[in-house]
Design an enzyme around this catalytic site. Structure first.
Site, PDB file in Angstrom:
ATOM      1  N   GLY A   1       0.819  -1.000  -0.043  1.00 57.87           N
ATOM      2  CA  GLY A   1       0.024   0.148   0.179  1.00 57.87           C
ATOM      3  C   GLY A   1       1.043   1.358  -0.039  1.00 57.87           C
TER       4      GLY A   1
ATOM      5  CB  CYS B   1       5.300  -4.114  -0.012  1.00 57.01           C
ATOM      6  SG  CYS B   1       6.200  -2.617  -0.102  1.00 57.01           S
ATOM      7  CE1 TYR B   2       1.636   1.286   5.806  1.00 60.81           C
ATOM      8  CE2 TYR B   2      -0.299  -0.276   5.371  1.00 60.81           C
ATOM      9  CZ  TYR B   2       0.237   0.899   6.107  1.00 60.81           C
ATOM     10  OH  TYR B   2      -0.408   1.166   7.106  1.00 60.81           O
TER      11      TYR B   2
ATOM     12  CG  HIS C   1       4.986  -5.814  -4.402  1.00 55.27           C
ATOM     13  ND1 HIS C   1       3.927  -5.635  -4.177  1.00 55.27           N
ATOM     14  CD2 HIS C   1       5.792  -4.475  -4.018  1.00 55.27           C
ATOM     15  CE1 HIS C   1       3.670  -4.482  -3.409  1.00 55.27           C
ATOM     16  NE2 HIS C   1       4.843  -3.753  -3.367  1.00 55.27           N
TER      17      HIS C   1
ATOM     18  CD  GLU D   1       2.127  -8.649  -4.889  1.00 58.69           C
ATOM     19  OE1 GLU D   1       2.704  -9.593  -4.317  1.00 58.69           O
ATOM     20  OE2 GLU D   1       2.091  -7.556  -4.596  1.00 58.69           O
TER      21      GLU D   1
ATOM     22  CG  ASP E   1     -18.155 -10.081 -19.227  1.00 58.28           C
ATOM     23  OD1 ASP E   1     -17.276 -11.262 -19.496  1.00 58.28           O
ATOM     24  OD2 ASP E   1     -17.755  -9.014 -18.961  1.00 58.28           O
TER      25      ASP E   1
ATOM     26  CE  LYS F   1     -13.979 -10.271 -20.960  1.00 56.25           C
ATOM     27  NZ  LYS F   1     -15.328  -9.717 -20.991  1.00 56.25           N
TER      28      LYS F   1
END
Ligand code: XMP
Length: 518
Positions: free
Chosen positions: A57, A84-85, A175, A177, A232, A374
């Protein structure tokens, strides 16, 4: 929905929080992102996570009202991973120290080497001695909390990987990710394994759960679903039809701004192939009439959006006693709307949607795709047997060809545009490029240019080809077609489409451009 194994991601506002969810879903772990403000003691009890991840963050733990989780999260007895944060939060809450970054924010690639010994979180890490990671932080941890040990360091991050193995608390400064931490997925895989997740979040399981949930919500009442022909709403319709059969009626508003043969394809697929009751509202005249003389992009969008709601409402009233409206809302739409950073503050383009419709019509919402990204919707579509050619279709905007026809929209221009677009897409398919491209289309330009064909002079429209690659439509790069492909396509369009005598290729990325022309 009852997923027994749920992982909670507490969002502290990082730009990449959604990527944590992506990595976990790829590991077949069910997770939800919730902004830190919503994560209260009561919420934790109710959610009952099997593990928790604190996102990164932009804040500082020193800021007034710094984002914090409730202390009870540390008493849940479940594994926690701080990123991280999230690492700083853990250290701050558990008795360590965080120091302000004095203008020495670390940003970018770094290399972490192991320290102390191996732990389950790091299985498959450091096989080559070090790991590339992505750092992005201002403040940093200066003293780890009691019980923690350091398991990885980098030159600028002495506490890059820390853990209190006894309590199953893990905290990393980088990070895992993001793409730039190439082995990051292994770290998540180890984390969910040590938390006891079995990886049972499959599309088959989702489909069964979703069907049960729709039946429970709807009972014996009727549902209306607005069908756009996009992936969708189509997947939502087929799923709901599996759940409640003919209690569902679809309304397909044909605004006359669809691509070549698109309306017939949608109608024949849903009505004939799936036997789903379908109202085909052919309202092209109404929409094109209302758009006459309008060339301002925002006015076009607003005109279409408003008419769409009116028309939809009119046809929905033909269905007696409907109490529910089905929408193909996706997970990113849901998170964006609760994100604590508040989402984008400026309207770049007003998106055409049916916002406000449920309230106006007094209908309750059925949104069976609310938990999906998606690509997961596409996977669900495959699970439901929708044809691959349909599932892999490029996105198509609600206002349709209107926003690919800068300036005033006329029936002639739309017809030319449809033909040119069909030739272009045919070329892309023939060259096997369709699936590499996020979106491709033709825009017809509001200028005529002089050309020569045979012995005669022509004075016809110019068009622009657009093709982009993108992950989520938020940013995009133009697709690097070969010169041969572009040349061949231009020749085909000019030869096969009367009304166009000049073809250009749009090489603008997003930003600064947008994908659509309006
Ligand atoms: P832009 O042009 O803003 O588009 O870069 C990003 C993505 O969104 C699609 N788009 C829309 N989709 N209603 C939609 O359903 C809209 O009003 C709309 N405007 C843009 C666009 O096609 C691209 O995929």
């Amino acid at each position: 929905m009852t997923h027994h194994d749920r992982l909670l991601i507490v969002d502290f506002g990082s730009q990449v929080t959604q990527l944590i969810a992506r990595r976990l879903r790829e590991l077949k772990v069910y997770c939800e992102i919730h902004p830190f403000q919503n994560v209260t003691d009561a919420f934790l009890q109710e959610f009952s996570p099997k593990a928790v991840i604190f996102s990164g963050g932009p804040s500082s733990v020193f800021a007034d009202g710094a984002p914090m989780p409730p202390e009870s999260v540390f008493d849940l007895g479940v594994p926690i991973l701080g990123i991280c944060y999230g690492q700083q939060v853990m250290m701050h809450c558990l008795g360590g120290k965080v120091e302000r970054g004095h203008g020495t924010a670390e940003f970018g690639r770094a290399y972490v080497v192991p320290k102390t010994g191996t732990i389950a979180l790091l299985n498959g890490w450091f096989d080559d001695g070090r790991e590339q990671v992505w750092m992005s932080h201002g403040d940093h941890v200066s003293e780890i909390a009691p019980g923690f040990e350091v398991y990885g360091t980098s030159p600028n991050a002495p506490f890059a990987i820390t853990a209190d193995v006894a309590r199953n608390f893990y905290a990393v400064q980088f990070h895992p990710e993001v793409h730039h931490t190439p082995n990051g997925k292994t770290l998540y895989e180890n984390f969910v394994k040590l938390a006891g997740f079995s990886g049972d979040w499959t599309m088959g399981a989702y489909r069964d759960d979703a069907i049960a949930k729709i039946r429970e919500q709807v009972g014996d009442k009727k549902v209306i679903c607005g069908l756009s022909g996009g992936v969708d709403s189509s997947v939502a319709a087929v799923l709901i039809h599996e759940a409640i059969g003919d209690q569902l009626t679809c309304v397909f508003v044909d605004h006359g701004l669809l691509r070549l043969n698109e309306a017939q394809e949608v109608v024949s697929m849903f009505r004939d192939h799936y036997n789903i009751p379908l109202i085909h509202a052919d309202e092209a005249e109404l929409f094109l009439g209302a758009l006459e003389g309008i060339s301002d992009p925002e006015t076009k969008r607003k005109t279409i959006g408003k008419l769409f709601i009116d028309v939809f409402q009119k046809h929905a009233h033909e269905i007696d006693g409907a109490e529910f409206l089905a929408q193909g809302t996706l997970y990113p739409d849901v998170i964006e709307s609760v994100s604590f950073s508040g989402g984008p503050s400026v309207t770049i383009k007003s998106h055409h949607n049916v916002g406000g419709l449920p309230e106006k019509m007094g209908l309750k919402l059925v949104e069976p795709l609310r938990e999906l990204f998606k690509d997961e919707v596409r996977a669900l579509g495959r699970e439901l047997g929708l044809p691959e050619s349909f599932i892999a279709r490029h996105p198509f905007p609600g206002p349709g060809l209107a926003i690919r026809c800068p300036g005033e929209i006329t029936r002639d221009k739309l017809e030319i545009l449809r033909k040119a677009d069909a030739v272009y897409i045919d070329q892309i398919r023939k060259h096997g490029l369709y699936d590499e491209i996020w979106q491709a289309f033709v825009a017809i330009l509001p200028v005529r240019t002089v050309g020569v064909m045979g012995d005669g002079r022509t004075y016809d429209y110019a068009c622009a080809l657009r093709a982009v690659t993108s992950v989520d439509g938020m940013t995009a790069d133009y697709y690097p077609f070969s010169h041969e492909f572009l040349g061949e396509t231009a020749t085909r369009i000019i030869n096969e489409v009367q009304g166009i005598n000049r073809v250009t290729y749009d090489i603008t990325s997003k930003p600064p451009g947008t994908i659509e022309w309006e």
